[in-house]
Design a protein around this motif. Structure first.
Motif, mmCIF file in Angstrom:
data_model
loop_
_atom_site.group_PDB
_atom_site.id
_atom_site.type_symbol
_atom_site.label_atom_id
_atom_site.label_comp_id
_atom_site.label_asym_id
_atom_site.label_seq_id
_atom_site.Cartn_x
_atom_site.Cartn_y
_atom_site.Cartn_z
ATOM 1 N N LEU A 159 0.833 -1.197 0.000
ATOM 2 C CA LEU A 159 0.000 0.000 0.000
ATOM 3 C C LEU A 159 0.872 1.254 0.000
ATOM 4 C CD1 LEU A 159 -2.670 -1.079 2.636
ATOM 5 C CD2 LEU A 159 -2.803 -1.268 0.144
ATOM 6 N N PRO A 160 0.369 2.363 -0.508
ATOM 7 C CA PRO A 160 1.138 3.609 -0.512
ATOM 8 C C PRO A 160 1.503 4.028 0.909
ATOM 9 C CG PRO A 160 -0.760 3.783 -1.977
ATOM 10 C CD PRO A 160 -0.921 2.494 -1.224
ATOM 11 N N ALA A 161 2.594 4.801 1.028
ATOM 12 C CA ALA A 161 3.064 5.236 2.346
ATOM 13 C C ALA A 161 2.023 6.069 3.067
ATOM 14 C CB ALA A 161 4.367 6.022 2.192
ATOM 15 N N SER A 162 1.276 6.884 2.332
ATOM 16 C CA SER A 162 0.269 7.724 2.978
ATOM 17 C C SER A 162 -0.830 6.886 3.606
ATOM 18 C CB SER A 162 -0.331 8.703 1.963
ATOM 19 O OG SER A 162 -0.940 7.998 0.890
ATOM 20 N N VAL A 163 -1.144 5.743 3.007
ATOM 21 C CA VAL A 163 -2.151 4.845 3.578
ATOM 22 C C VAL A 163 -1.639 4.249 4.890
ATOM 23 C CG1 VAL A 163 -3.499 2.736 3.204
ATOM 24 C CG2 VAL A 163 -3.108 4.317 1.310
ATOM 25 N N GLY A 164 -0.359 3.884 4.892
ATOM 26 C CA GLY A 164 0.234 3.375 6.126
ATOM 27 C C GLY A 164 0.202 4.409 7.238
ATOM 28 N N ARG A 165 0.477 5.666 6.896
ATOM 29 C CA ARG A 165 0.445 6.719 7.913
ATOM 30 C C ARG A 165 -0.979 6.955 8.422
ATOM 31 N NH1 ARG A 165 4.025 8.949 4.165
ATOM 32 N NH2 ARG A 165 2.458 10.410 3.387
ATOM 33 N N ALA A 166 -1.948 6.848 7.514
ATOM 34 C CA ALA A 166 -3.338 7.000 7.942
ATOM 35 C C ALA A 166 -3.736 5.888 8.907
ATOM 36 C CB ALA A 166 -4.262 7.000 6.720
ATOM 37 N N LEU A 167 -3.281 4.668 8.642
ATOM 38 C CA LEU A 167 -3.564 3.552 9.551
ATOM 39 C C LEU A 167 -2.868 3.761 10.888
ATOM 40 C CD1 LEU A 167 -3.204 0.567 7.049
ATOM 41 C CD2 LEU A 167 -5.308 1.307 8.158
ATOM 42 N N ASP A 168 -1.621 4.249 10.853
ATOM 43 C CA ASP A 168 -0.880 4.479 12.094
ATOM 44 C C ASP A 168 -1.572 5.512 12.967
ATOM 45 O OD1 ASP A 168 0.985 2.639 11.336
ATOM 46 O OD2 ASP A 168 2.421 4.109 10.559
#
Length: 532
Positions: A121-130
């Protein structure tokens, strides 16, 4: 000119009966998954009838659309469901960055947890999950106790941007602020997993709990592996692991496929031994090693032919379901009075389409086995009631053939440990195959018994099959006159043999009998007592 009125046809169908609702559910999910329709009306209809659809049907639909390319609306629909139903879609859905960011706020904590296992997944998606970390991992609190779990930025970026300490916030705003800080102060994404991805690994050690979930890893990045269930969510394994797990036995060189783009992603050959608690003998899990397959070992990507076969299955299932649904409407005179001869013809059409759907399901099962995507749910299947039910279903065919089926389910109740649908399909196909090839006046015997830790079901070969070798039967590629099959003798036997193997059993084709062996449902709660 070709006009596709599939959506209007399905929406016009009667969904007030259980059969009608389930038929509409299958057709609509299939049409939307293949992007044949793009209508909010279809999604609304699915939400309206969802409460009428059994969980098993919804789960089967989720597994069917998961390996396609379902659009955002359909992914969101399944994501709203229970974790077991949402998991197959969440684990493989392919959406754009903007679509993921719009979907995440509406996901449950469990669904967001499933997304955290993905590394594609894109990095921004990972940050949103975090940003949901504290909320998703908080324990339930007693009534009257509240805890402020508002996501906050690290201390350093908090000095540069204004962040509300409490209250509602938009995920998109938070992601935008983090992006702005990265642009001005450097990348925050560099971590252990990114560094590990640059160093290829050839082997690692692992340990699971009693459910098969990996809880310890050495020699590989932990993020893509911790929490993976062997044979379950997060990775794919072959039937060797499932069979060994049921028997609490060791296994060697089984296949494991880890999705994503991390250093641990790709194909592995795994070997492991079971562990038992010396105090009480209970099974505690597996300890094993994983290695990359050699060039001469089959652990590669899914064969393209299997993907094409499953695509064909989806193309066939939708019109067949529609034909069956309209035949039922005519037979039940839903659209108005119909002459008796029409109702009789409609009944014949519905019976034939049911047989065709069974054949389509068989083809789909073969494709899933080839892909390593067959999902089996361990259960206890009583042999006596199963044989009685299937013999009752075959009564019309027995009368047509003028044949007799003698069933002996043993002196003691027998039960198989395996997936209920798979076990029923194997026995049903073997009985239908044998009865369909019977001559007038022929009598077949079916005997069930126990042999060690396996249940055996032996079926007499009909006279039409006597004198034909095992290779001749298995290589039969087309349906022969009066053989009682839709796809041919060879296909039915190969399907039964492959399914039995997936369940940890087998099928022996003897000179006079077909003998099916499946794992017996024994009491394995105590595990294996140590000899020390």
């Amino acid at each position: 000119m070709r006009f596709d009125d599939s959506l209007d046809t399905v929406l016009a169908a009667d969904a007030s009966t259980p059969f009608g609702a389930q038929s509409a559910w299958r057709q609509l999910t299939d049409l939307i998954a293949r992007r044949r329709v793009d209508s909010a009306a279809a999604i609304e209809r699915l939400r309206a009838i969802r409460s009428q659809i059994p969980a098993g049907v919804r789960s089967a639909s989720a597994r069917s659309v998961a390996f396609g390319d379902p659009p955002l609306a359909l992914v969101a629909l399944f994501a709203e469901d229970s974790p077991a139903i949402a998991a197959p879609v969440i684990a493989v859905a392919r959406l754009s960055e903007a679509e993921w960011l719009s979907l995440i706020p509406g996901l449950s904590p469990t669904s967001r947890g499933l997304l955290r296992h993905r590394r594609d997944l894109p990095a921004s998606v990972g940050r949103a999950l975090d940003s949901y970390g504290a909320v998703d991992f908080a324990l339930p609190q007693p009534e009257g106790v509240t805890i402020d779990l508002t996501p906050t930025l690290p201390a350093e970026p908090a000095n540069d941007v204004e962040v509300e300490p409490t209250g509602a916030f938009a995920i998109a705003d938070l992601v935008a602020r983090i992006d702005a800080y990265q642009r001005d102060h450097g990348d925050l994404d560099r971590g252990p997993s990114a560094l590990a991805a640059a160093q290829p690994i050839g082997h690692f050690c692992f340990e699971t709990d009693e459910r098969g979930m990996i809880r310890w890893v050495d020699g590989a990045p932990r993020e893509p592996l911790i929490g993976v269930v062997l044979g379950g969510i997060g990775a794919r394994t072959d039937g060797v692991v499932a069979g060994a797990f049921r028997h609490r036995a060791s296994f060697a060189d089984a296949r494991l496929v880890v999705p994503g783009v991390s250093a641990a992603a790709g194909d592995w050959q795994i070997s492991a031994t079971p562990g038992f608690d010396p105090a009480n003998g209970r099974f505690t899990g597996y300890r094993g090693v994983a290695r990359r397959p050699r060039s001469d070992e089959r652990a590669g990507p899914i064969p393209p032919a299997a993907e094409a076969l499953r695509a064909l299955v989806h193309e066939l299932r939708t019109p067949t379901n529609a034909i069956s649904g309209f035949a039922e409407m005519i037979e039940g005179q839903v659209l108005g009075p119909a002459p008796a001869v029409y109702r009789e013809r409609a009944g014949i059409i519905r019976t034939n389409t049911r047989d065709l759907l069974n054949a389509i399901d068989d083809v789909d099962t073969v494709a899933r086995i080839e892909q390593g995507a067959l999902e089996l749910r361990p259960d206890t299947v009583a042999v006596g009631p199963l044989l009685a039910r299937l013999a009752g279903d075959l009564e019309p065919l027995l009368r047509l053939r003028g044949a007799t089926l003698d069933v002996d389910d043993g002196t003691e109740p027998l039960a198989v440990h395996g997936d209920t649908i798979a076990v029923s399909r194997i026995v049903s196909r073997l009985l239908s195959l044998s009865v369909g090839a019977c001559a007038r006046g022929e009598r077949l015997a079916v005997d069930a018994g126990i042999d060690g830790e396996a249940v055996t079901i032996a079926i007499d070969r009909p006279r039409a099959f006597l004198g034909r070798s095992e290779d001749e039967l298995l290589s039969s590629s087309a349906s022969e006159p009066d053989d009682g099959t839709t796809l041919g003798v060879g296909f039915a036997l190969r399907l039964a043999r492959n399914l039995a193997s997936e369940l940890g059993g087998g099928l022996a084709i003897g000179g006079e009998r077909l003998t099916l062996r499946l794992p017996a449902a024994l009491d394995r709660e105590v595990g294996q007592l140590s000899s020390i």
